[in-house]
Write an enzyme that holds these catalytic residues in place. Structure first.
Site, PDB file in Angstrom:
ATOM      1  N   ASP A   1       0.889  -1.158   0.000  1.00 23.79           N
ATOM      2  CA  ASP A   1       0.000   0.000   0.000  1.00 23.79           C
ATOM      3  C   ASP A   1       0.927   1.207   0.000  1.00 23.79           C
ATOM      4  O   ASP A   1       1.308   1.725   1.045  1.00 23.79           O
ATOM      5  CB  ASP A   1      -0.906  -0.030   1.227  1.00 23.79           C
ATOM      6  CG  ASP A   1      -1.928   1.091   1.228  1.00 23.79           C
ATOM      7  OD1 ASP A   1      -2.090   1.754   0.187  1.00 23.79           O
ATOM      8  OD2 ASP A   1      -2.563   1.300   2.271  1.00 23.79           O
TER       9      ASP A   1
ATOM     10  N   CYS B   1      -3.767   5.422  -3.462  1.00 19.88           N
ATOM     11  CA  CYS B   1      -5.014   6.196  -3.474  1.00 19.88           C
ATOM     12  C   CYS B   1      -4.917   7.316  -4.500  1.00 19.88           C
ATOM     13  O   CYS B   1      -5.570   8.337  -4.379  1.00 19.88           O
ATOM     14  CB  CYS B   1      -5.358   6.723  -2.091  1.00 19.88           C
ATOM     15  SG  CYS B   1      -4.143   7.869  -1.432  1.00 19.88           S
TER      16      CYS B   1
END
Length: 84
Positions: free
Chosen positions: A12, A69
């Site tokens: 991530d 993101c």
């Protein structure tokens, strides 16, 4: 190899946050081209390390999941293309 090999690796990755502009409007005005370029370089290094840690000979074949993101191609598709 300091970490060894793993069946699965989840990255991530830190990113520019362009995918959360609707929640944080400051992202749009606070990121410069230089910030994004530095982030992209870090993402490439991290993804390369994640791939190096994946065990292609494991029963699952060494799965790497790359997540950000961001909605920028430079931080997603271009990073994956660089590593492949």
């Amino acid at each position: 190899r300091a970490l060894g090999l793993f069946d699965r690796v989840l990255l991530d990755a830190p990113c520019s946050g362009t995918g959360i502009i609707c929640h944080d409007h400051t992202v749009k005005s606070s990121r410069t081209d230089e910030d994004i370029a530095a982030t992209v370089q870090l993402q490439k290094e991290l993804l390369t390390a994640a791939v190096d840690c994946a065990d292609a000979n494991s029963s699952g074949g060494g799965v790497v999941v790359y997540s950000t993101c961001s909605i920028l191609v430079d931080e997603n598709e271009a990073v994956v293309d660089h590593v492949l």
